[in-house]
Design a protein around this motif. Structure first.
Motif, PDB file in Angstrom:
ATOM      1  N   ARG A 243       5.416  -3.590   5.581  1.00 57.03           N
ATOM      2  CA  ARG A 243       6.099  -3.774   4.913  1.00 57.03           C
ATOM      3  C   ARG A 243       6.424  -3.297   3.384  1.00 57.03           C
ATOM      4  N   LYS A 244       7.529  -4.092   2.075  1.00 57.45           N
ATOM      5  CA  LYS A 244       7.466  -3.164   0.686  1.00 57.45           C
ATOM      6  C   LYS A 244       6.544  -4.065   0.074  1.00 57.45           C
ATOM      7  N   ARG A 245       6.269  -2.417  -1.247  1.00 57.31           N
ATOM      8  CA  ARG A 245       5.135  -2.352  -1.796  1.00 57.31           C
ATOM      9  C   ARG A 245       4.988  -3.157  -2.859  1.00 57.31           C
ATOM     10  N   ASN A 246       3.866  -4.045  -2.282  1.00 57.43           N
ATOM     11  CA  ASN A 246       3.768  -5.641  -3.867  1.00 57.43           C
ATOM     12  C   ASN A 246       4.820  -6.484  -3.257  1.00 57.43           C
ATOM     13  N   SER A 247       4.945  -7.178  -1.853  1.00 56.33           N
ATOM     14  CA  SER A 247       5.323  -8.082  -1.124  1.00 56.33           C
ATOM     15  C   SER A 247       4.366  -8.745  -0.811  1.00 56.33           C
ATOM     16  N   ARG A 248       5.240 -10.002  -0.642  1.00 55.85           N
ATOM     17  CA  ARG A 248       4.639 -11.296   0.102  1.00 55.85           C
ATOM     18  C   ARG A 248       4.835 -11.165   1.349  1.00 55.85           C
ATOM     19  N   ASP A 249       6.340 -10.796   1.953  1.00 52.48           N
ATOM     20  CA  ASP A 249       6.030 -11.334   3.177  1.00 52.48           C
ATOM     21  C   ASP A 249       5.159 -10.501   4.589  1.00 52.48           C
ATOM     22  N   ASP A 267      15.215   0.393   3.850  1.00 58.75           N
ATOM     23  CA  ASP A 267      15.692   0.249   2.736  1.00 58.75           C
ATOM     24  C   ASP A 267      15.605   1.880   2.146  1.00 58.75           C
ATOM     25  N   THR A 270      12.947   3.717  -0.990  1.00 52.54           N
ATOM     26  CA  THR A 270      11.399   2.008  -1.301  1.00 52.54           C
ATOM     27  C   THR A 270      10.683   1.939  -0.337  1.00 52.54           C
ATOM     28  N   TYR A 272       7.144   1.422   0.681  1.00 51.03           N
ATOM     29  CA  TYR A 272       6.437   0.884   1.593  1.00 51.03           C
ATOM     30  C   TYR A 272       4.683   1.014   1.876  1.00 51.03           C
ATOM     31  N   GLU A 273       3.992   0.269   2.235  1.00 51.38           N
ATOM     32  CA  GLU A 273       2.645  -0.359   2.843  1.00 51.38           C
ATOM     33  C   GLU A 273       2.308  -0.155   4.441  1.00 51.38           C
ATOM     34  N   GLU A 291       0.765   4.768   1.779  1.00 48.20           N
ATOM     35  CA  GLU A 291       2.234   4.659   1.032  1.00 48.20           C
ATOM     36  C   GLU A 291       3.375   5.214   1.676  1.00 48.20           C
TER      37      GLU A 291
END
Length: 317
Positions: A243-249, A267, A270, A272-273, A291
């Protein structure tokens, strides 16, 4: 005293009260809810059990060697009895003594039923049904649960519970254990219920040397398998999340049995974690985290343009 017998003792009548020589003693007893007495007559050296309506007769030697104690046999468990003793001579029976009231013990319970065990990682979970209820044995006070490795000479590790389930923990992985379950009450233990249960292998260690490489709208991953041990079973696969870094998804999770994986349609440019987790039948390994940044979308065009300029320059030379 036991669940089917009562031991009683008495003293001889005082010498001054003898109306005649005591030849034998008789014991009268009955269940207190029953109005009719059953009688037993004490006789030395032998006893003959007769139908319930008849006496149990003892031949007793003359005084002063009369028997002054006796065990009433063949009684019912958990039953209260009224008991008295009388002396008998050639002219007949004397008066009964004061009655005493005694309750036979309840017997030990029957075995626990439907005992089942399930092995987990370093643990064994047990469950059972209580013994079949009867009117003769008293309430079950609890259960003794014992555990040890199969074929071990060590003492059983015994615990007690009042519940109908129990869990042994901190056991060895992938090991067969002997289990005993015993119900008990104030009179003793039930027969043992025995079973064998094997613990599961442990979850694997983490994937090793996890590496990630960002591309245009993609991330490529590769790793080495966990270090093999004798305790965890075969690795069934790997869970890879992104998921994208610092995302809450929520993480986008995929699974593979291979030692590499590629996330695509990401994306550009960008961060990603990434999480990589090995798993087997017992559970998941610790996570390996990293990351990775995808490349910008014009990276291919820039790279191609640079290569073309280098090629044209070399041709001129």
């Amino acid at each position: 005293m036991s669940d089917k017998s009562i031991w009683i003792e008495w003293e001889q009548p005082p010498q001054d009260d003898y109306s005649c020589e005591v030849q034998e003693y008789k014991i009268k007893y009955r269940k207190i809810q029953n109005q009719q007495f059953r009688e037993a007559e004490a006789v030395m050296n032998q006893s003959v059990a007769l139908p319930s309506s008849s006496f149990i007769v003892f031949n007793v030697p003359r005084a002063p060697d009369l028997i002054t104690n006796f065990t009433l046999p063949d009684l019912e468990p958990s039953t209260e009895y009224e008991i008295c003793v009388l002396a008998s001579g050639i002219v007949g029976d004397g008066p009964c003594s004061n009655s005493i009231f005694v309750t036979t013990f309840c017997p030990a319970p029957g075995p626990a039923r439907k005992v089942k065990g399930k092995g987990g990682t370093r643990k064994i979970s047990l469950a059972w049904d209580p013994p079949i209820e009867t009117q003769t044995f008293g309430p079950v006070l609890g259960y003794k649960i014992s555990c040890r490795k199969r074929n071990s000479r060590d003492d059983f590790n015994q615990r007690e519970t009042e519940q109908l389930d129990f869990e042994f923990s901190n056991l060895d992985d992938k090991t067969l254990y002997e289990i005993k379950v015993v119900a008990y009450n104030e009179s003793g233990d039930s027969p043992e219920e025995l079973l064998e249960v094997q613990t599961l292998p442990s979850a694997p260690g983490p994937a090793r040397k996890v590496k990630g490489k960002g591309g245009t709208r993609k991330i490529s991953l590769a790793w080495d398998p966990p270090i093999e041990t004798q305790t965890f079973g075969p690795v069934l696969g790997y869970k890879i999340s992104c998921r994208k870094r610092n995302s809450r998804d929520d993480f986008n999770q995929r699974e593979t049995e291979q030692l590499d994986f590629e996330f695509s349609n990401l994306d550009d440019k960008t961060w990603y974690e990434i999480r990589v987790v090995a798993y087997n039948e017992s559970g998941d390994s610790p996570e390996e985290l990293l990351e990775v940044q995808t490349l910008p979308s014009d990276f291919r065009f820039i790279s191609a343009f640079v290569r073309a300029r280098i090629l044209m320059k070399s041709q001129r030379l």
